[in-house]
Every structure is written in structure tokens, then in C-alpha cells.
Design a protein around this motif. Structure first.
Motif, PDB file in Angstrom:
ATOM      1  N   ARG A  69     -26.327  61.181   9.779  1.00  0.00           N
ATOM      2  CA  ARG A  69     -24.957  61.339  10.266  1.00  0.00           C
ATOM      3  C   ARG A  69     -24.243  59.995  10.274  1.00  0.00           C
ATOM      4  NH1 ARG A  69     -23.104  64.251  15.949  1.00  0.00           N
ATOM      5  NH2 ARG A  69     -21.062  63.230  16.161  1.00  0.00           N
ATOM      6  N   TYR A  70     -23.041  59.967   9.683  1.00  0.00           N
ATOM      7  CA  TYR A  70     -22.190  58.778   9.716  1.00  0.00           C
ATOM      8  C   TYR A  70     -20.916  59.150  10.457  1.00  0.00           C
ATOM      9  CZ  TYR A  70     -19.201  54.935   8.041  1.00  0.00           C
ATOM     10  OH  TYR A  70     -18.354  53.841   7.960  1.00  0.00           O
ATOM     11  N   ASP A  71     -20.641  58.447  11.534  1.00  0.00           N
ATOM     12  CA  ASP A  71     -19.483  58.759  12.359  1.00  0.00           C
ATOM     13  C   ASP A  71     -18.295  57.904  11.949  1.00  0.00           C
ATOM     14  OD1 ASP A  71     -20.495  60.719  14.536  1.00  0.00           O
ATOM     15  OD2 ASP A  71     -22.053  59.192  14.400  1.00  0.00           O
ATOM     16  N   LEU A  72     -17.315  58.556  11.347  1.00  0.00           N
ATOM     17  CA  LEU A  72     -16.127  57.887  10.840  1.00  0.00           C
ATOM     18  C   LEU A  72     -15.149  57.646  11.987  1.00  0.00           C
ATOM     19  CD1 LEU A  72     -14.439  56.902   8.433  1.00  0.00           C
ATOM     20  CD2 LEU A  72     -13.659  59.264   8.137  1.00  0.00           C
ATOM     21  N   GLN A  73     -14.955  56.384  12.330  1.00  0.00           N
ATOM     22  CA  GLN A  73     -14.065  56.028  13.434  1.00  0.00           C
ATOM     23  C   GLN A  73     -12.623  56.071  12.932  1.00  0.00           C
ATOM     24  OE1 GLN A  73     -15.324  55.570  16.558  1.00  0.00           O
ATOM     25  NE2 GLN A  73     -17.360  55.954  15.686  1.00  0.00           N
ATOM     26  N   THR A  74     -11.896  57.092  13.344  1.00  0.00           N
ATOM     27  CA  THR A  74     -10.530  57.291  12.860  1.00  0.00           C
ATOM     28  C   THR A  74      -9.473  56.712  13.785  1.00  0.00           C
ATOM     29  OG1 THR A  74     -10.425  59.431  13.965  1.00  0.00           O
ATOM     30  CG2 THR A  74     -11.209  59.421  11.679  1.00  0.00           C
ATOM     31  N   HIS A  75      -9.861  56.413  15.039  1.00  0.00           N
ATOM     32  CA  HIS A  75      -8.915  55.874  16.011  1.00  0.00           C
ATOM     33  C   HIS A  75      -9.714  55.338  17.191  1.00  0.00           C
ATOM     34  CE1 HIS A  75      -9.876  59.879  17.482  1.00  0.00           C
ATOM     35  NE2 HIS A  75      -9.480  59.499  18.685  1.00  0.00           N
ATOM     36  N   TYR A  76      -9.044  54.616  18.074  1.00  0.00           N
ATOM     37  CA  TYR A  76      -9.669  54.118  19.300  1.00  0.00           C
ATOM     38  C   TYR A  76      -8.995  54.749  20.510  1.00  0.00           C
ATOM     39  CZ  TYR A  76     -11.833  50.934  22.661  1.00  0.00           C
ATOM     40  OH  TYR A  76     -12.557  50.424  23.711  1.00  0.00           O
ATOM     41  N   LYS A  79     -12.713  53.827   1.969  1.00  0.00           N
ATOM     42  CA  LYS A  79     -13.424  52.730   2.640  1.00  0.00           C
ATOM     43  C   LYS A  79     -14.860  53.125   2.950  1.00  0.00           C
ATOM     44  CE  LYS A  79     -13.194  49.817   6.790  1.00  0.00           C
ATOM     45  NZ  LYS A  79     -12.436  49.542   8.047  1.00  0.00           N
ATOM     46  N   THR A  80     -15.060  54.327   3.438  1.00  0.00           N
ATOM     47  CA  THR A  80     -16.401  54.795   3.788  1.00  0.00           C
ATOM     48  C   THR A  80     -17.263  54.974   2.550  1.00  0.00           C
ATOM     49  OG1 THR A  80     -15.482  55.945   5.701  1.00  0.00           O
ATOM     50  CG2 THR A  80     -17.679  56.613   4.980  1.00  0.00           C
ATOM     51  N   PHE A  81     -16.682  55.507   1.493  1.00  0.00           N
ATOM     52  CA  PHE A  81     -17.432  55.701   0.241  1.00  0.00           C
ATOM     53  C   PHE A  81     -17.939  54.364  -0.294  1.00  0.00           C
ATOM     54  CE2 PHE A  81     -18.004  56.457  -4.284  1.00  0.00           C
ATOM     55  CZ  PHE A  81     -18.597  57.721  -4.312  1.00  0.00           C
ATOM     56  N   ALA A  82     -17.058  53.358  -0.281  1.00  0.00           N
ATOM     57  CA  ALA A  82     -17.447  52.024  -0.770  1.00  0.00           C
ATOM     58  C   ALA A  82     -18.516  51.405   0.117  1.00  0.00           C
ATOM     59  CB  ALA A  82     -16.214  51.125  -0.840  1.00  0.00           C
ATOM     60  N   GLU A  83     -18.372  51.574   1.425  1.00  0.00           N
ATOM     61  CA  GLU A  83     -19.342  51.015   2.369  1.00  0.00           C
ATOM     62  C   GLU A  83     -20.721  51.631   2.173  1.00  0.00           C
ATOM     63  OE1 GLU A  83     -20.128  51.265   7.179  1.00  0.00           O
ATOM     64  OE2 GLU A  83     -18.054  51.131   6.457  1.00  0.00           O
ATOM     65  N   LEU A  84     -20.786  52.937   2.028  1.00  0.00           N
ATOM     66  CA  LEU A  84     -22.074  53.613   1.850  1.00  0.00           C
ATOM     67  C   LEU A  84     -22.682  53.291   0.487  1.00  0.00           C
ATOM     68  CD1 LEU A  84     -21.249  57.078   3.453  1.00  0.00           C
ATOM     69  CD2 LEU A  84     -22.744  55.304   4.376  1.00  0.00           C
ATOM     70  N   LYS A  85     -21.837  53.185  -0.531  1.00  0.00           N
ATOM     71  CA  LYS A  85     -22.335  52.826  -1.862  1.00  0.00           C
ATOM     72  C   LYS A  85     -22.952  51.439  -1.847  1.00  0.00           C
ATOM     73  CE  LYS A  85     -20.940  52.631  -6.727  1.00  0.00           C
ATOM     74  NZ  LYS A  85     -19.811  52.799  -7.690  1.00  0.00           N
ATOM     75  N   ALA A  86     -22.334  50.504  -1.115  1.00  0.00           N
ATOM     76  CA  ALA A  86     -22.877  49.142  -1.018  1.00  0.00           C
ATOM     77  C   ALA A  86     -24.231  49.120  -0.323  1.00  0.00           C
ATOM     78  CB  ALA A  86     -21.885  48.244  -0.270  1.00  0.00           C
ATOM     79  N   GLN A  87     -24.485  50.130   0.508  1.00  0.00           N
ATOM     80  CA  GLN A  87     -25.767  50.250   1.204  1.00  0.00           C
ATOM     81  C   GLN A  87     -26.763  51.118   0.435  1.00  0.00           C
ATOM     82  OE1 GLN A  87     -24.991  51.689   5.187  1.00  0.00           O
ATOM     83  NE2 GLN A  87     -23.310  50.252   5.497  1.00  0.00           N
ATOM     84  N   ASN A  88     -26.389  51.485  -0.811  1.00  0.00           N
ATOM     85  CA  ASN A  88     -27.220  52.366  -1.648  1.00  0.00           C
ATOM     86  C   ASN A  88     -27.493  53.711  -0.977  1.00  0.00           C
ATOM     87  OD1 ASN A  88     -27.561  50.552  -3.876  1.00  0.00           O
ATOM     88  ND2 ASN A  88     -29.035  49.390  -2.633  1.00  0.00           N
ATOM     89  N   LYS A  89     -26.477  54.213  -0.268  1.00  0.00           N
ATOM     90  CA  LYS A  89     -26.590  55.517   0.377  1.00  0.00           C
ATOM     91  C   LYS A  89     -25.660  56.506  -0.303  1.00  0.00           C
ATOM     92  CE  LYS A  89     -28.071  53.946   4.950  1.00  0.00           C
ATOM     93  NZ  LYS A  89     -27.813  54.007   6.417  1.00  0.00           N
ATOM     94  N   CYS A  90     -26.064  57.751  -0.299  1.00  0.00           N
ATOM     95  CA  CYS A  90     -25.314  58.802  -0.965  1.00  0.00           C
ATOM     96  C   CYS A  90     -24.403  59.525   0.028  1.00  0.00           C
ATOM     97  CB  CYS A  90     -26.272  59.801  -1.614  1.00  0.00           C
ATOM     98  SG  CYS A  90     -25.447  61.226  -2.365  1.00  0.00           S
ATOM     99  N   PHE A  91     -23.104  59.395  -0.165  1.00  0.00           N
ATOM    100  CA  PHE A  91     -22.106  60.140   0.602  1.00  0.00           C
ATOM    101  C   PHE A  91     -22.122  61.560   0.036  1.00  0.00           C
ATOM    102  CE2 PHE A  91     -17.373  59.791   2.158  1.00  0.00           C
ATOM    103  CZ  PHE A  91     -17.428  61.087   2.643  1.00  0.00           C
TER     104      PHE A  91
END
Length: 441
Positions: free
Chosen positions: A156-163, A181-193
Motif C-alpha cells: 500500500r502506498y498512501d498518496l498524500q493529497t493535502h494536509y 509524481k508518484t509514478f516517477a517516485e515508484l519507478k525510481a525505487q524499482n517498484k511497480c505502480f
């Protein structure tokens, strides 16, 4: 009794040592001390479990009448299609087409499992590999973590959309820029969105996604080969935002539609919908969830994986008979909405009176409220202590922010359908009185 957990698997040991929810122990305690105005006026209120008690008696009476007045068909005692009995799937498809989705639903595109949790578990098991990531906007339903991860091994990845709550108002918050942004972040971690999971109306915020938002997110997912699932478990539990007492809380963000409309238009293997009868129809104990998908491979795999998760035949039959009574269904939906609105207005009026922020709900059974100004310490510990203090001093058991995975501390979910309106009035009087006392200390 043998308490040696070494006899279990690693996952068994983890399950034995870690409760599924932080509030389970207090829930069991409070369940033995429920409020009653005559026999237990100092009792507790369970406002933490997402159940609709407002219309439970209506459903109970209807199902009791079906059992008393109609003969059980022979197929109920036999094995049936693991996706659901064909006749009942036709009935459920007609119900979804008429009331929930407002577009054609082919019975061959739906499958049943024993509750929403089973639908989530089996779908993720068939769609995703262990270690794949499901992106969920935060705050979100705590049990998604277990439903997706325990057997399927999905992260589970929790996308922080607001505070702060006022950053989104009552507008559903996921945007394309956040997904990029999330897709790029997960790709950099070699994780599959692998999956984008949206709940609309949302748990706990009550936000709804407009048709334009859903289509934009769906097109993004198709381009990136990400499965998009919309959970519409609260799809008929809608707030009348034009009610004179609350309409000032809302701005018009566009037309709303079931995700099934987008699926029918785009016809993609990457788009899916979940539904269950537990919330809208006050029957969480009957365990009846629905998957709708145009992906034939998913449905074939689901068919084979679903055998341990099938809805009992007698439940399928009873629900099917209930749904065929269109006059009952229409009256029930209208009654449910009226009761929802009355309970919701009672809660938000109480918070307005003491100037406590909340997200204006467009649907669901919840008010997501910001009690952060009452924290003694702005931390996870401070949040838990406030939750416990509220329970011990008022008897109200709320759902704490822990598990919803939102960064801001001091947020709580209140289930405004958990008790009938006269009881809810007592509960809110206790809560607001206590919060005023805290602020004046």
C-alpha cells in the motif's frame, strides 16, 4: 492452552501478534456496555464501525418476510457457479443498471464474493504480483492494508493529497500531477505502480469524484498500464448537498456518475468497479460483494480463485428476491437518504457550534473531523491519547487517525449512522461538552 507462536508460519505469527485494527480491543469492551436511555444511561456509543443502523430494521423485516412467504428453491442447497448463480447475477446487474450505475451492465461482467473484503482480496490476487504497489489517496480505509496485503502481498502506498482539510473542501483530491509524481517516485525505487484505488464516495472524507475527474484518471491509467479500481460501496448513501441547512458547505464541482459509465465508454481491460450491499443496504453480516469488469481474463481467473470466497446460496437468493421488488428498493433508497441526511446534519451542526473543522460529506456514512486543536502533543502518541480520553470521558468510541495514513495528527472518523438519531443526539452532546471542557482547562 498452548501459546507457542513458533508453531505458526511467519505470516501466522504476524497475524497472531498484531490486531487488524487499533480499536478492536476497545470495541469489544464497549460492546458490553452500550448506551440505553432507561437501563444504561451512562453507556457507550460505538461510532467507529462503518455500519448503517438507521435502516437495519427495514432490511430485517423484508428478508424475514421473504424467508416466511417464499419457498426455498432447489439450487440453494447445491453447488453453483463460483462467480454467482446466473439468475442472481442477472438480477444484480439489473439493479446496478437501474439504481447505481445508470448504464447497461452485462451479467457476464460481474462476479460475487463473500463481502467487500473478499472482493478486494481476490481481485488483487488475480491482478497483482507480490510486491506490486496499490496507490490509495490518504486518508483512506485502514483495512485496505490487510485486504490487499495479507494474501496477495500487495504493498500500500498512501498518496498524500493535502494536509489541512480546507485545502480540498469537499472536492475529491487526486490529480494527474500527483499521479505523475508518484509514478516517477515508484519507478525510481524499482517498484511497480500496479493499481490506483479510488473510493467514491470516499471513506473517510465523503468526497465524490466527478465524471470528468474519473475519465481523466482512467485515461492516465490506461496510458500507463495501471489498473484503476473504483470502490462504490457507498454509491447510494448520498448526502443532499442542496439541503438548506448545509448547502453553503458545498461548491459545484461538476456532474457525478458511476465509474461504470467511464468503463462502458472506454472499454479497457484496466478499469474495474467494486460494490457491496453491506453499507447502502445495512447488511454487513450477510457478506455480499460485487466485482464489475470488462476484462474477460480477470473474470476467468477470478472464477477459479473465488471458490473459497463464494457468497452463500441462501444469501444470494434472499438478496436477489429483495432486489426484484422494485417498489421496495425505490422506497428503501429514498428512506435511507432521508435518514442519512438527518443524522449527518445533526453531527455537523454540533461541530459548527464549537467551530471544529470537518470535510463536508457528499456521501458515505462518515464525518472526517479535525480535533487537532485539542491535542496535548502533536504526535501519534498525542492523537492516541486524545482518542482514549474521549472514550473514557464520554463513552464515545471513534475511529482514530492511525491507520488512515494521513500526515496530519488529530483527525478522527465519526460514523453518524452507527446509532439511531435520538441516541446520536445524546452522543454529540457528550462529545461537544467534553471538547469545550478540554479547551477551557
Amino acid at each position: 492452552m498452548n501459546q507457542d507462536k513458533s508453531t505458526l508460519s511467519k505470516r501466522g505469527t504476524d497475524l497472531a501478534e498484531n490486531p487488524a485494527r487499533i480499536d478492536m480491543a476497545l470495541f469489544a469492551e464497549a460492546s458490553q456496555n452500550l448506551y440505553c436511555p432507561t437501563t444504561n444511561p451512562k453507556g457507550a456509543f460505538l461510532l467507529n464501525v462503518a455500519e448503517n443502523s438507521l435502516t437495519a430494521s427495514i432490511i430485517k423485516n423484508k428478508l424475514t418476510a421473504i424467508l416466511q412467504q417464499q419457498e426455498l428453491p432447489d439450487w440453494v442447497l447445491k453447488y453453483t457457479d463460483s462467480k454467482g448463480h446466473p439468475d442472481v447475477r442477472t438480477t444484480v446487474a439489473n439493479f446496478m443498471e437501474t439504481y447505481l450505475c445508470k448504464c447497461p451492465i452485462d451479467p457476464n461482467t460481474i462476479a460475487f464474493s463473500a463481502g467487500a473484503s473478499a472482493i478486494i482480496e481476490v481481485t488483487s490476487f488475480v491482478l497483482a504480483n507480490p510486491g506490486d504497489v496499490v496507490v490509495i489517496p490518504a486518508p483512506s480505509y485502514p483495512m485496505y492494508t490487510k485486504d490487499l496485503g495479507t494474501k496477495s502481498g500487495v504493498e500500500r502506498y498512501d498518496l498524500q493529497t493535502h494536509y489541512h482539510l480546507d485545502e480540498i473542501g469537499s472536492k475529491a483530491p487526486v490529480t494527474i500531477s500527483l499521479l505523475d509524481k508518484t509514478f516517477a517516485e515508484l519507478k525510481a525505487q524499482n517498484k511497480c505502480f500496479k493499481i490506483l484505488l479510488i473510493t467514491s464516495p470516499d471513506n473517510p472524507t465523503g468526497c465524490r469524484y466527478t465524471k470528468a475527474q474519473l475519465k481523466e484518471l482512467a485515461n492516465w491509467c490506461i496510458r500507463h498500464k495501471v489498473h484503476m479500481i473504483v470502490n462504490e460501496i457507498y454509491g447510494l448513501s448520498l448526502i443532499d448537498t442542496q439541503d438548506s441547512l448545509i448547502k453553503d458547505d458545498y461548491q459545484d464541482y461538476g456532474d457525478y456518475a458511476s465509474f461504470a459509465n467511464i468503463m462502458a465508454e472506454l472499454k479497457s481491460d484496466y478499469l474495474h468497479l467494486w460494490y457491496a450491499f453491506s453499507k447502502d443496504f445495512s447488511m454487513s453480516g450477510l457478506r455480499f460483494g460485487v466485482l464489475h469488469s470488462l476484462n474477460t481474463s480477470l473474470l476467468q481467473g477470478y472464477d477459479n480463485a473465488n471458490i473459497p470466497h463464494m457468497v452463500s446460496n441462501i444469501t444470494q437468493w434472499m438478496v436477489g428476491e429483495m432486489l426484484q421488488d422494485s417498489a421496495f428498493v425505490e422506497h428503501y433508497i429514498k428512506t435511507n437518504k432521508a435518514l442519512l441526511n438527518a443524522s449527518y446534519k445533526l453531527v455537523v451542526e454540533a461541530f459548527k457550534n464549537i467551530k471544529v473543522p470537518y470535510i463536508p460529506s457528499r456521501g458515505s456514512l462518515f464525518v472526517w473531523v479535525d480535533l487537532s486543536r485539542f491535542l496535548k502533543e502533536d504526535s501519534a502518541n498525542g492523537q492516541e491519547q486524545l482518542w482514549l480520553d474521549i472514550y473514557h470521558n464520554t463513552g464515545l468510541l471513534l475511529t482514530p487517525g492511525a491507520g488512515f495514513q494521513h500526515q496530519k495528527k488529530g483527525l478522527f472518523r465519526i460514523v453518524f449512522t452507527a446509532v439511531e438519531i435520538p441516541y446520536l443526539k445524546v452522543a454529540m452532546e457528550r462529545l461537544t461538552t467534553y471538547l469545550i471542557q478540554l479547551e477551557n482547562q
